[in-house]
Design a protein around this motif. Structure first.
Motif, PDB file in Angstrom:
ATOM      1  N   HIS A 100      23.792  80.291  20.227  1.00 38.67           N
ATOM      2  CA  HIS A 100      22.348  80.205  19.975  1.00 38.67           C
ATOM      3  C   HIS A 100      22.000  79.009  19.096  1.00 38.67           C
ATOM      4  O   HIS A 100      21.022  78.302  19.332  1.00 38.67           O
ATOM      5  CB  HIS A 100      21.879  81.503  19.306  1.00 38.67           C
ATOM      6  CG  HIS A 100      20.483  81.451  18.783  1.00 38.67           C
ATOM      7  ND1 HIS A 100      20.186  80.962  17.534  1.00 38.67           N
ATOM      8  CD2 HIS A 100      19.297  81.817  19.332  1.00 38.67           C
ATOM      9  CE1 HIS A 100      18.894  81.030  17.327  1.00 38.67           C
ATOM     10  NE2 HIS A 100      18.325  81.556  18.402  1.00 38.67           N
ATOM     11  N   SER A 101      22.804  78.764  18.059  1.00 39.95           N
ATOM     12  CA  SER A 101      22.551  77.657  17.139  1.00 39.95           C
ATOM     13  C   SER A 101      23.870  77.211  16.534  1.00 39.95           C
ATOM     14  O   SER A 101      24.816  78.002  16.415  1.00 39.95           O
ATOM     15  CB  SER A 101      21.563  78.057  16.036  1.00 39.95           C
ATOM     16  OG  SER A 101      22.025  79.202  15.344  1.00 39.95           O
ATOM     17  N   LEU A 102      23.929  75.939  16.140  1.00 39.87           N
ATOM     18  CA  LEU A 102      25.161  75.349  15.618  1.00 39.87           C
ATOM     19  C   LEU A 102      24.912  74.728  14.249  1.00 39.87           C
ATOM     20  O   LEU A 102      23.765  74.503  13.841  1.00 39.87           O
ATOM     21  CB  LEU A 102      25.693  74.265  16.571  1.00 39.87           C
ATOM     22  CG  LEU A 102      25.962  74.641  18.021  1.00 39.87           C
ATOM     23  CD1 LEU A 102      26.559  73.455  18.759  1.00 39.87           C
ATOM     24  CD2 LEU A 102      26.876  75.840  18.110  1.00 39.87           C
ATOM     25  N   CYS A 103      26.017  74.424  13.570  1.00 43.70           N
ATOM     26  CA  CYS A 103      25.977  73.686  12.308  1.00 43.70           C
ATOM     27  C   CYS A 103      26.906  72.479  12.454  1.00 43.70           C
ATOM     28  O   CYS A 103      27.883  72.530  13.209  1.00 43.70           O
ATOM     29  CB  CYS A 103      26.440  74.554  11.145  1.00 43.70           C
ATOM     30  SG  CYS A 103      25.538  76.103  10.967  1.00 43.70           S
ATOM     31  N   ALA A 104      26.616  71.400  11.725  1.00 45.32           N
ATOM     32  CA  ALA A 104      27.421  70.186  11.862  1.00 45.32           C
ATOM     33  C   ALA A 104      27.518  69.454  10.532  1.00 45.32           C
ATOM     34  O   ALA A 104      26.616  69.519   9.694  1.00 45.32           O
ATOM     35  CB  ALA A 104      26.830  69.266  12.928  1.00 45.32           C
ATOM     36  N   ASP A 105      28.623  68.739  10.375  1.00 42.60           N
ATOM     37  CA  ASP A 105      28.837  67.891   9.205  1.00 42.60           C
ATOM     38  C   ASP A 105      29.929  66.893   9.572  1.00 42.60           C
ATOM     39  O   ASP A 105      30.577  67.024  10.617  1.00 42.60           O
ATOM     40  CB  ASP A 105      29.246  68.723   7.988  1.00 42.60           C
ATOM     41  CG  ASP A 105      28.967  67.994   6.673  1.00 42.60           C
ATOM     42  OD1 ASP A 105      28.515  66.836   6.723  1.00 42.60           O
ATOM     43  OD2 ASP A 105      29.205  68.579   5.602  1.00 42.60           O
ATOM     44  N   GLU A 106      30.156  65.915   8.720  1.00 44.00           N
ATOM     45  CA  GLU A 106      31.180  64.922   9.005  1.00 44.00           C
ATOM     46  C   GLU A 106      31.748  64.384   7.705  1.00 44.00           C
ATOM     47  O   GLU A 106      31.107  64.448   6.648  1.00 44.00           O
ATOM     48  CB  GLU A 106      30.642  63.766   9.865  1.00 44.00           C
ATOM     49  CG  GLU A 106      29.686  62.819   9.178  1.00 44.00           C
ATOM     50  CD  GLU A 106      28.328  63.427   8.920  1.00 44.00           C
ATOM     51  OE1 GLU A 106      27.702  63.055   7.897  1.00 44.00           O
ATOM     52  OE2 GLU A 106      27.880  64.275   9.709  1.00 44.00           O
ATOM     53  N   THR A 107      32.996  63.875   7.762  1.00 41.59           N
ATOM     54  CA  THR A 107      33.641  63.298   6.593  1.00 41.59           C
ATOM     55  C   THR A 107      34.573  62.191   7.049  1.00 41.59           C
ATOM     56  O   THR A 107      34.999  62.152   8.214  1.00 41.59           O
ATOM     57  CB  THR A 107      34.419  64.365   5.791  1.00 41.59           C
ATOM     58  OG1 THR A 107      34.858  63.806   4.554  1.00 41.59           O
ATOM     59  CG2 THR A 107      35.635  64.861   6.563  1.00 41.59           C
ATOM     60  N   ARG A 108      34.918  61.315   6.151  1.00 45.33           N
ATOM     61  CA  ARG A 108      35.721  60.156   6.513  1.00 45.33           C
ATOM     62  C   ARG A 108      37.202  60.517   6.641  1.00 45.33           C
ATOM     63  O   ARG A 108      37.685  61.481   6.042  1.00 45.33           O
ATOM     64  CB  ARG A 108      35.559  59.056   5.467  1.00 45.33           C
ATOM     65  CG  ARG A 108      36.055  59.477   4.084  1.00 45.33           C
ATOM     66  CD  ARG A 108      35.982  58.365   3.088  1.00 45.33           C
ATOM     67  NE  ARG A 108      36.461  58.812   1.782  1.00 45.33           N
ATOM     68  CZ  ARG A 108      37.730  58.881   1.432  1.00 45.33           C
ATOM     69  NH1 ARG A 108      38.678  58.543   2.293  1.00 45.33           N
ATOM     70  NH2 ARG A 108      38.089  59.294   0.221  1.00 45.33           N
TER      71      ARG A 108
END
Length: 514
Positions: free
Chosen positions: A243-251
């Motif tokens: 239904h819904s997602l979460c996102a993030d990023e790192t080096r």
């Protein structure tokens, strides 16, 4: 003679007037210089204040408390009204040890049974039991596969040739390798779950009598990453149907990526929302941090995406960005730590945000359904958001744009349409902290192993971290899940197989802990 005197007076008067005009020009120039100096002084003082604020924030981040929670005793408007619930007390006393641990009985008896009072013989009348934990370091053993050979007696006597058939052994995760499923599970769990660099594992195994190189262990990780990749792809398809997602990023630094070994690549993390019944966490290694990376992963997705204020998530077709109130609050927390004066506005903003979080805590404690949580937000959170927006609009005109509080208010206003979106749907969280918690084990491991040598190694790390964090999200022991996968996946013939039975929520891991 009078005429001459008059000319002299006129000349002197003209000279004085010229001198007065020159002096007025000088005065005007001095006033102009003074105004410039005043402007420079104000600008310089603003710059000094900003540098002092940066220094104070840097020292606070390095030496101060890392938590954004207000210390005890700090006034908080959101906590004015005390809860009627009784305080929770932690249980005291010794910890009870789990029943699945192997028990070893050690009996303690008296050698002299004569009673100290009367000298008669004493008899056994019970025992006093206590338990201690016994921990044995990594135990290394060898599995010897003996494949029996079979031949036909009749063919041996009657035919010209006799076929010898060898009993097959189960398909192995790495054919021809000394690594068993249990050994591979131990290595990847130690590296990706416990953040142990491979060189430390080499030392641990050597203390147990096994000499094995770091290159061999790295090769094992890469090969099992390839083995598990089809399952992770199936998990990704499941995730994109949520239904819904979460996102993030790192080096992440990969030495063999590109021409510059010191350049940073990126590890993107996508996961299910916090109320998902079958949560999935997927790590996606990419060489960059551009919009194309997010678009490639999310091309088959339609729905909400909770993330920070990074602009690449905006404008992706079919994706509705949802803001993170933890990031907004962090800006005000930085303003409190950095600026010595005018902390009132930062405290006021944090008070508004604390009221919003108090509503979320109530919903969590009552274990409300998404629909009930939506109703609660509409009734209680929306009025607070309306008041907060009005306060932000008023305060934005009264703060210095370059100050920390000015930046915090500007961020809040720029992200407002995304920050208030969480009240539209009860499935959405108020922040993206759940993804930040899933990315933290990677950042912890990065402090230990610093970089990846090859692109294949980084891709394998993404695959194995996906399994570890999905296990954590589903409350599954990753070691036993890896062991199950390394025994099962080698027998799968095609990457297009249905991996439904291997999804963490469908696997029953019935292992003997002893």
């Amino acid at each position: 003679m009078c005429h001459a005197i008059k000319m002299t007076d006129d000349t002197q008067l003209l000279t004085l007037q010229n001198q007065l005009a020159q002096m007025q020009v000088q005065i005007d120039a001095l006033k102009k210089d003074k105004a410039v100096w005043q402007e420079d002084k104000v600008e310089m003082q603003t710059r000094i204040d900003h540098l002092l604020a940066e220094l104070k924030l840097s020292k606070s981040q390095k030496y101060g408390r890392k938590s954004e929670k207000a210390p005890r005793g700090t006034f908080n408007e959101a906590e004015q009204h005390k809860t009627s619930e009784p305080p929770k007390h932690h249980k005291k006393g010794k910890q009870s040890l789990a029943k699945h641990f192997e028990r070893e009985d050690v009996e303690h008896t008296l050698t002299e049974l004569a009673c100290t009072c009367c000298g008669e013989q004493m008899h056994h009348c019970g025992s006093e039991d206590s338990e201690q934990v016994k921990i044995i370091p990594a135990k290394i053993s060898v599995i010897k596969h003996k494949q029996f050979k079979y031949a036909c007696r009749h063919c041996e006597h009657e035919e010209l040739s006799c076929k010898i058939i060898t009993a097959p052994k189960p398909a192995q995760p790495i054919p021809g390798s000394i690594a068993s499923p249990e050994a591979l599970a131990a290595v990847v769990t130690a590296k990706y779950c416990d953040a142990l660099p491979l060189y430390r594992l080499v030392d641990i195994f050597e203390r147990g009598g096994l000499k094995i190189s770091r290159g061999t262990l790295a090769n094992w990780c890469i090969k099992v990453g390839v083995l598990i990749k089809p399952l992770v792809k199936a998990m990704q398809r499941h995730l994109l149907g949520e239904h819904s997602l979460c996102a993030d990023e790192t080096r992440v630094q990969v030495l063999d990526e590109g021409d510059n070994p010191s350049s940073n690549s990126q590890m993107w993390v996508y996961r299910s929302n916090e109320v998902s019944k079958q949560p999935v966490v997927i790590y996606d290694y990419q060489a960059g941090r551009s919009r194309a990376c997010a678009e490639a992963f999310l091309r088959d997705y339609q729905g909400y995406l909770q993330c920070d204020g990074y602009s690449v998530y905006d404008g992706i077709e079919g994706v509705i960005p949802v803001g993170c109130w933890a990031h907004a609050r962090r800006k005000y927390d930085e303003a409190l730590k950095a600026e010595s004066k005018n902390k009132g506005r930062a405290h006021k903003a944090i008070s508004f945000i604390s009221q919003l979080y108090k509503i979320e805590t109530q919903a969590k404690n009552k274990k409300l359904s998404p629909q009930a949580r939506y109703q609660l937000r509409q009734e209680k959170a929306l009025p607070i958001l309306t008041q907060f927006k009005a306060w932000l609009d008023e305060a934005s005109d009264k703060v210095i744009a370059g100050s920390y509080i000015g930046k915090a208010i500007k961020y809040n206003l720029n992200q407002w349409h995304k920050l208030i979106r969480y009240v539209e749907d009860g499935h959405l969280g108020i922040d993206n902290n759940i993804t930040e918690r899933d990315i933290r084990p990677f950042t912890t491991g990065r402090k230990n192993w610093l970089f990846s040598k090859s692109v294949n190694g980084a891709q394998a790390s993404a695959i194995l971290y996906s399994i570890v964090m999905t296990c954590r999200a589903n409350d599954i022991n990753p070691y036993y899940y890896f062991q199950h996968l390394f025994k099962t996946l080698p027998a799968r013939q095609s990457d297009d197989d249905d991996f439904t039975d291997l999804m963490p929520w469908n696997v029953h891991l019935d292992f003997d802990y002893s």
